[in-house]
Scaffold this active site. Structure first.
Site, PDB file in Angstrom:
ATOM      1  N   HIS A 203       0.840  -1.205   0.000  1.00 28.68           N
ATOM      2  CA  HIS A 203       0.000   0.000   0.000  1.00 28.68           C
ATOM      3  C   HIS A 203       0.878   1.261   0.000  1.00 28.68           C
ATOM      4  O   HIS A 203       0.837   2.069   0.929  1.00 28.68           O
ATOM      5  CB  HIS A 203      -0.927  -0.013   1.219  1.00 28.68           C
ATOM      6  CG  HIS A 203      -2.379   0.086   0.872  1.00 28.68           C
ATOM      7  ND1 HIS A 203      -3.045  -0.895   0.167  1.00 28.68           N
ATOM      8  CD2 HIS A 203      -3.300   1.064   1.120  1.00 28.68           C
ATOM      9  CE1 HIS A 203      -4.301  -0.542   0.016  1.00 28.68           C
ATOM     10  NE2 HIS A 203      -4.485   0.637   0.574  1.00 28.68           N
ATOM     11  N   ASN A 209      -4.305   3.069  -4.228  1.00 30.05           N
ATOM     12  CA  ASN A 209      -3.516   1.845  -4.373  1.00 30.05           C
ATOM     13  C   ASN A 209      -4.246   0.757  -5.155  1.00 30.05           C
ATOM     14  O   ASN A 209      -3.638   0.053  -5.962  1.00 30.05           O
ATOM     15  CB  ASN A 209      -3.123   1.314  -2.993  1.00 30.05           C
ATOM     16  CG  ASN A 209      -2.169   2.243  -2.271  1.00 30.05           C
ATOM     17  OD1 ASN A 209      -0.993   2.302  -2.575  1.00 30.05           O
ATOM     18  ND2 ASN A 209      -2.687   2.995  -1.309  1.00 30.05           N
ATOM     19  N   TYR A 245     -12.786 -10.886  -2.841  1.00 29.74           N
ATOM     20  CA  TYR A 245     -11.479 -10.350  -3.265  1.00 29.74           C
ATOM     21  C   TYR A 245     -10.730  -9.762  -2.071  1.00 29.74           C
ATOM     22  O   TYR A 245      -9.572 -10.115  -1.803  1.00 29.74           O
ATOM     23  CB  TYR A 245     -11.756  -9.306  -4.354  1.00 29.74           C
ATOM     24  CG  TYR A 245     -10.645  -8.374  -4.749  1.00 29.74           C
ATOM     25  CD1 TYR A 245      -9.451  -8.839  -5.293  1.00 29.74           C
ATOM     26  CD2 TYR A 245     -10.818  -6.991  -4.646  1.00 29.74           C
ATOM     27  CE1 TYR A 245      -8.460  -7.958  -5.709  1.00 29.74           C
ATOM     28  CE2 TYR A 245      -9.841  -6.103  -5.057  1.00 29.74           C
ATOM     29  CZ  TYR A 245      -8.660  -6.586  -5.582  1.00 29.74           C
ATOM     30  OH  TYR A 245      -7.693  -5.710  -5.995  1.00 29.74           O
ATOM     31  N   TYR A 246     -11.394  -8.886  -1.311  1.00 32.28           N
ATOM     32  CA  TYR A 246     -10.750  -8.273  -0.158  1.00 32.28           C
ATOM     33  C   TYR A 246     -10.441  -9.312   0.922  1.00 32.28           C
ATOM     34  O   TYR A 246      -9.393  -9.267   1.568  1.00 32.28           O
ATOM     35  CB  TYR A 246     -11.635  -7.174   0.426  1.00 32.28           C
ATOM     36  CG  TYR A 246     -11.884  -6.013  -0.506  1.00 32.28           C
ATOM     37  CD1 TYR A 246     -10.861  -5.500  -1.302  1.00 32.28           C
ATOM     38  CD2 TYR A 246     -13.140  -5.418  -0.603  1.00 32.28           C
ATOM     39  CE1 TYR A 246     -11.081  -4.431  -2.152  1.00 32.28           C
ATOM     40  CE2 TYR A 246     -13.364  -4.343  -1.452  1.00 32.28           C
ATOM     41  CZ  TYR A 246     -12.339  -3.862  -2.232  1.00 32.28           C
ATOM     42  OH  TYR A 246     -12.555  -2.808  -3.078  1.00 32.28           O
TER      43      TYR A 246
END
Length: 367
Positions: A203, A209, A245-246
Site C-alpha cells: 500500500h 492503491n 477479493y478483499y
C-alpha cells in the site's frame, strides 16, 4: 495467533518461499486460464476490426469498473458521453477519465521501456490529478505516514494496517526487482497474482492503491508478452466478487493462504476471457453487418473510416470525427444523417452540436 489488524504488517519479500504454494489447489485453474488467455489473444489477432479501434472502449469500461470498486459513482453511458462533452466539474467522471489516461500512458511507456518505480509513481500521479479525492500526502509519491484499510460502513473498523512507511521504499524496490527479473519459475499469470497482492499489501500510496494495482495487471502481462496489447482487464470480474477479493487478500496476510488467492485470481482471468471472447465475436458480427448496411446507403470508401471510429467512440459527435479525419464538416454531417436514417445511429435530436449513439455496440459493451 490472530493478527492484530491495528498493528503495522510486516511484509515478506519476494520471491515467495516454495513452501508458501500448494500447486494442487490452483494448477487446473492455471491451465484453464492460460488456455483461455491464448484464445482471447488469437481472437483479437483474427478480428476483422483492428484492435486499436475497440481497445479504448474496453479501457473505458475497465476504468469505470475499477473506479466503482473505490466508490466512484458513474455509469458507462456517462463515461462515453464524457468523451464527447467533457464535464470538468464531475469528479466521478474525472476519476474515470484519469484511469483511462493512466492506462494509455502505461502502454505507451512500456512499448519502449521497462518498469521503474518512477513509472509506477507516474501512474499514481495521473490517476489522482484534478483533486479527485481528498488525498492525504503528495500524489505520485510514496507515503511518509501510516495509512489504514477499514470497512466501508459507519464504524470504519480497521481491517488491515499496511507496513510502516519507512519500509515502503525497500519493499517497493524488492517488488520492482521481482517484476523486472524474477528469481522463481512461476508462470506469468501466477506472478501477476502475486505482484497484485504484494503491491496492495505494501500500500505504497496514501490513496489510489487499488486502482494502481489493477492497472499493473494488464501492463505486466503485456510486458511478459502474454498479451499483444494491454487490453485484458480484470476489474469487472473482481468488482462482482469484491468482498471475496478483499477477504482473500487479507487471508494472505493473516494465514499465508497464497494458493487460495492465486486460484481466485486465475478463475477470474478465465471468467473475464470467456466474456471478452464472446464480446469480440459479437463485435465482429456487428461490424460486418453495419459496414455492409452503411456501404449500401453511402457509396464512398470514406464510410469505412467512419464506421471504424464508432468502435472507438460509441458516443460520437461530428467534431470528433472531424478531428480524426480529413473530411469536411458538410460531408460528415451528411454521413451521420444517413447512418441515423438507416438505423445504425441514434441522435439526441438537438438542432446543433448533436450527439450520436451507437446503441447496438453500447449494448454489447454493457453486457
Amino acid at each position: 495467533m490472530k493478527m492484530d489488524a491495528s498493528v503495522p504488517f510486516v511484509a515478506a519479500t519476494l520471491p515467495l518461499n516454495k513452501g508458501c504454494l500448494n500447486y494442487d489447489i490452483f494448477i487446473d485453474d492455471l491451465i484453464d486460464a492460460s488456455s483461455k488467455l491464448e484464445v482471447y489473444r488469437e481472437k483479437i489477432r483474427d478480428s476483422k476490426l483492428d484492435s486499436s479501434w475497440f481497445m479504448p472502449t474496453l479501457q473505458q469500461k475497465e476504468a469505470l469498473a475499477s473506479s466503482m470498486m473505490e466508490g466512484t459513482q458513474a455509469t458507462l453511458d456517462g463515461v462515453l458521453i464524457n468523451q464527447v462533452t467533457p464535464n470538468e466539474k464531475d469528479k466521478n467522471l474525472i476519476e474515470v477519465a484519469n484511469y483511462f489516461e493512466a492506462t494509455e500512458m502505461g502502454y505507451r511507456y512500456l512499448s519502449r521501456n521497462q518498469f521503474t518505480l518512477d513509472f509506477i509513481k507516474e501512474i499514481h500521479k495521473t490517476l489522482m490529478k484534478g483533486n479527485v479525492r481528498k488525498t492525504i500526502g503528495e500524489i505520485g509519491e510514496f507515503r511518509t505516514k501510516q495509512n489504514y484499510i477499514g470497512k466501508m460502513d459507519e464504524d470504519h473498523a480497521i481491517t488491515f494496517t499496511p507496513p510502516i512507511f519507512g519500509e515502503v521504499p525497500q519493499l517497493m524496490e524488492n517488488l520492482l526487482d521481482y517484476i523486472v527479473d524474477p528469481k522463481d519459475s512461476l508462470r506469468p499469470l501466477v506472478r501477476a497474482a502475486i505482484i497484485h497482492a504484494q503491491f496492495l499489501t505494501i500500500h505504497p500510496f496514501m490513496d489510489g492503491n487499488g486502482r494502481v494495482g489493477r492497472i499493473l495487471i494488464p501492463l505486466y502481462l503485456y510486458c511478459c508478452q502474454q498479451i499483444d496489447l494491454p487490453c485484458f482487464f480484470i476489474s469487472e470480474a473482481l468488482e462482482k466478487d469484491k468482498f471475496r477479493y478483499y477477504k482473500l487478500l487479507n487471508d494472505i496476510r493473516t494465514d499465508g493462504r497464497w494458493s487460495e488467492w492465486i486460484q481466485f485470481f486465475l478463475k477470474n482471468v478465465t471468467s473475464q476471457c470467456d466474456k471478452y471472447i464472446k464480446m469480440i465475436t459479437r463485435i465482429n458480427q456487428l461490424y460486418d453487418q453495419d459496414l455492409s448496411r452503411a456501404c449500401e446507403v453511402i457509396h464512398s470508401g470514406n464510410i469505412v473510416d467512419i464506421i471504424n471510429l464508432l468502435y472507438k467512440y460509441p458516443v460520437v459527435s461530428s467534431s470528433i470525427i472531424s478531428k480524426c479525419t480529413d473530411l469536411p464538416s458538410a460531408t460528415i454531417n451528411r454521413y451521420l444523417n444517413s447512418l441515423v436514417e438507416c438505423g445504425i445511429l441514434y441522435t439526441d435530436g438537438k438542432p446543433r452540436k448533436r450527439t450520436y449513439f451507437y446503441y447496438d455496440l453500447i449494448s454489447i459493451i454493457r453486457d
